[in-house]
Design an enzyme around this catalytic site. Structure first.
Site, PDB file in Angstrom:
ATOM      1  N   HIS A 296       0.868  -1.176   0.000  1.00 17.64           N
ATOM      2  CA  HIS A 296       0.000   0.000   0.000  1.00 17.64           C
ATOM      3  C   HIS A 296       0.909   1.232   0.000  1.00 17.64           C
ATOM      4  CE1 HIS A 296       1.095   0.128   4.213  1.00 17.64           C
ATOM      5  NE2 HIS A 296       0.568  -1.069   4.407  1.00 17.64           N
ATOM      6  N   GLU A 297       0.285   2.405   0.146  1.00 13.91           N
ATOM      7  CA  GLU A 297       1.067   3.648   0.057  1.00 13.91           C
ATOM      8  C   GLU A 297       2.167   3.749   1.102  1.00 13.91           C
ATOM      9  OE1 GLU A 297      -1.587   7.029   0.075  1.00 13.91           O
ATOM     10  OE2 GLU A 297      -2.799   5.981  -1.413  1.00 13.91           O
TER      11      GLU A 297
ATOM     12  N   HIS B   3       4.173   1.307   2.174  1.00 15.61           N
ATOM     13  CA  HIS B   3       5.357   0.647   1.609  1.00 15.61           C
ATOM     14  C   HIS B   3       5.964   1.490   0.481  1.00 15.61           C
ATOM     15  CE1 HIS B   3       2.800  -2.878   2.912  1.00 15.61           C
ATOM     16  NE2 HIS B   3       3.925  -3.157   3.538  1.00 15.61           N
TER      17      HIS B   3
ATOM     18  N   GLN C  81       8.366 -15.102  11.724  1.00 13.72           N
ATOM     19  CA  GLN C  81       7.909 -14.026  12.597  1.00 13.72           C
ATOM     20  C   GLN C  81       6.434 -14.157  12.966  1.00 13.72           C
ATOM     21  OE1 GLN C  81       9.121 -11.037   9.590  1.00 13.72           O
ATOM     22  NE2 GLN C  81       7.312  -9.908  10.217  1.00 13.72           N
TER      23      GLN C  81
ATOM     24  N   GLY D 249       9.513   1.710   8.114  1.00  9.35           N
ATOM     25  CA  GLY D 249       8.464   2.656   8.492  1.00  9.35           C
ATOM     26  C   GLY D 249       8.374   2.827  10.007  1.00  9.35           C
TER      27      GLY D 249
ATOM     28  N   ASP E 232       5.951   0.589  12.435  1.00 11.26           N
ATOM     29  CA  ASP E 232       6.329  -0.533  13.295  1.00 11.26           C
ATOM     30  C   ASP E 232       7.503  -0.062  14.153  1.00 11.26           C
ATOM     31  OD1 ASP E 232       4.618  -2.820  12.151  1.00 11.26           O
ATOM     32  OD2 ASP E 232       5.446  -1.799  10.406  1.00 11.26           O
TER      33      ASP E 232
ATOM     34  N   GLN F 161      10.044  -2.345  15.799  1.00 10.69           N
ATOM     35  CA  GLN F 161      10.875  -2.976  14.759  1.00 10.69           C
ATOM     36  C   GLN F 161      12.025  -2.055  14.335  1.00 10.69           C
ATOM     37  OE1 GLN F 161       9.454  -5.579  11.338  1.00 10.69           O
ATOM     38  NE2 GLN F 161       9.481  -3.579  10.366  1.00 10.69           N
TER      39      GLN F 161
HETATM   40  P1  AMP Z   1       5.398  -5.098   6.250  1.00  5.18           P
HETATM   41  O1  AMP Z   1       5.127  -5.483   4.841  1.00  5.18           O
HETATM   42  O2  AMP Z   1       4.172  -4.938   7.093  1.00  5.18           O
HETATM   43  O3  AMP Z   1       6.472  -5.930   6.888  1.00  5.18           O
HETATM   44  O4  AMP Z   1       6.008  -3.633   6.179  1.00  5.18           O
HETATM   45  C1  AMP Z   1       7.168  -3.376   5.422  1.00  5.18           C
HETATM   46  C2  AMP Z   1       7.671  -2.004   5.748  1.00  5.18           C
HETATM   47  O5  AMP Z   1       6.680  -1.021   5.435  1.00  5.18           O
HETATM   48  C3  AMP Z   1       7.997  -1.828   7.250  1.00  5.18           C
HETATM   49  O6  AMP Z   1       9.187  -1.081   7.369  1.00  5.18           O
HETATM   50  C4  AMP Z   1       6.804  -1.076   7.741  1.00  5.18           C
HETATM   51  O7  AMP Z   1       7.062  -0.308   8.904  1.00  5.18           O
HETATM   52  C5  AMP Z   1       6.503  -0.182   6.552  1.00  5.18           C
HETATM   53  N1  AMP Z   1       5.135   0.319   6.638  1.00  5.18           N
HETATM   54  C6  AMP Z   1       4.011  -0.405   6.806  1.00  5.18           C
HETATM   55  N2  AMP Z   1       2.941   0.402   6.928  1.00  5.18           N
HETATM   56  C7  AMP Z   1       3.401   1.674   6.838  1.00  5.18           C
HETATM   57  C8  AMP Z   1       2.794   2.960   6.899  1.00  5.18           C
HETATM   58  N3  AMP Z   1       1.486   3.100   7.083  1.00  5.18           N
HETATM   59  N4  AMP Z   1       3.585   4.046   6.780  1.00  5.18           N
HETATM   60  C9  AMP Z   1       4.929   3.915   6.607  1.00  5.18           C
HETATM   61  N5  AMP Z   1       5.562   2.729   6.537  1.00  5.18           N
HETATM   62  C10 AMP Z   1       4.814   1.627   6.658  1.00  5.18           C
END
Ligand code: AMP
Length: 278
Positions: free
Chosen positions: A30-31, A33, A57, A144, A147, A150
């Protein structure tokens, strides 16, 4: 955009694109990422994204099997924002016996907050990131703030094992009503999605209180709980706490930058949000 499906593909691409800017994801993009990819783009370095739903995880009862997967859509989105290559590795190659992972011993704070609710989560994250950082030899990695815990783990992993890799933490991208974008928002009913704006509303009003001068972390935490418990769609508040933004330790005063962190359940769906207090 190159699509890399094996370590051989990756190694070949890295020969021409050494030390890339790297954006690891679990897909269902999504936006949020895509904002990481935009931040990663510059003239000198190629941007590599990865899409890998990391089984380690997730705890056995968690949503690994039903985690949304759509390779075609993810590739399209990544291509549209100018990603140079995307790596879709197989589980076998990431966790190959030929290349064993070191045994990582995480600091105790990763057993708190998310780590308390999901005890194996951060070890799984640290392991997969160890492998990715080792394989890609990235110049810089992009994560991001969404998290938050993280990002603290990544900083620890880089400091202890990959000192040459830089980290950029990117701001939280939100929906119009303030809800932080998340792949898990797809699981919410329209009513839950509406109700879930309470998370960001609570954090924004907390920041206002802080800026008006409230400096007692316990008073601010009590206000968060009070606000959240008014929303009947919340089945459980896992935590609503104020911590040191660097160490994630509990704070008695605001001598250092603080972060307010919330995790709450809407039905079966756990949502996270946070805000820096400064
Ligand atoms: P994920 O696919 O959930 O593991 O997220 C991959 C990366 O995208 C991680 O670094 C997340 O923190 C980041 N991310 C997910 N959602 C958002 C968001 N709403 N705003 C900014 N970064 C995000």
């Amino acid at each position: 955009m190159k699509i890399l499906r094996s370590l051989t593909d990756l190694k070949k691409w890295l020969l021409e694109n050494p030390n890339p800017h790297f954006v690891p994801t679990m897909g269902a993009l999504h936006e949020g990422h895509l904002s990481l990819v935009s931040a990663a783009k510059n003239k000198e370095k190629s941007v590599l994204a990865s899409v890998f739903v990391n089984p380690r995880q997730f705890a056995p009862h968690q949503d690994f099997n039903r985690y949304p997967r759509d390779e075609k859509k993810d590739s399209e989105l990544l291509k549209n924002v100018g990603t140079d290559a995307v790596f879709f590795p197989s589980e076998q190659e990431i966790y190959s016996n030929k290349c064993p992972l070191p045994s990582l011993s995480l600091p105790p704070v990763f057993g708190e907050l998310e780590g308390k609710i999901r005890p194996t989560h951060f070890l799984g994250v640290a392991e997969v990131l160890f492998r990715f950082f080792q394989l890609t030899e990235a110049a810089k990695v992009f994560f991001g703030q969404k998290d938050f815990q993280q990002t603290v783990l990544v900083r620890w992993l880089l400091e202890t094992h990959f000192p040459k890799i830089a980290l950029e933490v990117c701001p939280i991208i939100r929906e119009q009503n303030g809800l932080a974008r998340s792949s898990r928002n797809e699981y919410l009913t329209p009513e839950q999605r509406e109700a879930a704006q309470i998370l960001s509303q609570t954090l924004f009003s907390l920041q206002e209180e802080f800026q008006k001068g409230e400096r007692n972390p316990r008073v601010l935490e009590a206000k968060m709980h009070q606000n959240l418990s008014r929303e009947s769609a919340i089945k459980m508040i896992d935590y609503a706490e104020i911590r040191n933004a660097k160490t994630l330790e509990k704070m008695e005063n605001f001598d250092e930058v603080a972060v307010a962190l919330i995790a709450a359940r809407f039905g079966e769906v756990r949502l996270l949000d946070n805000i820096l207090l400064k």
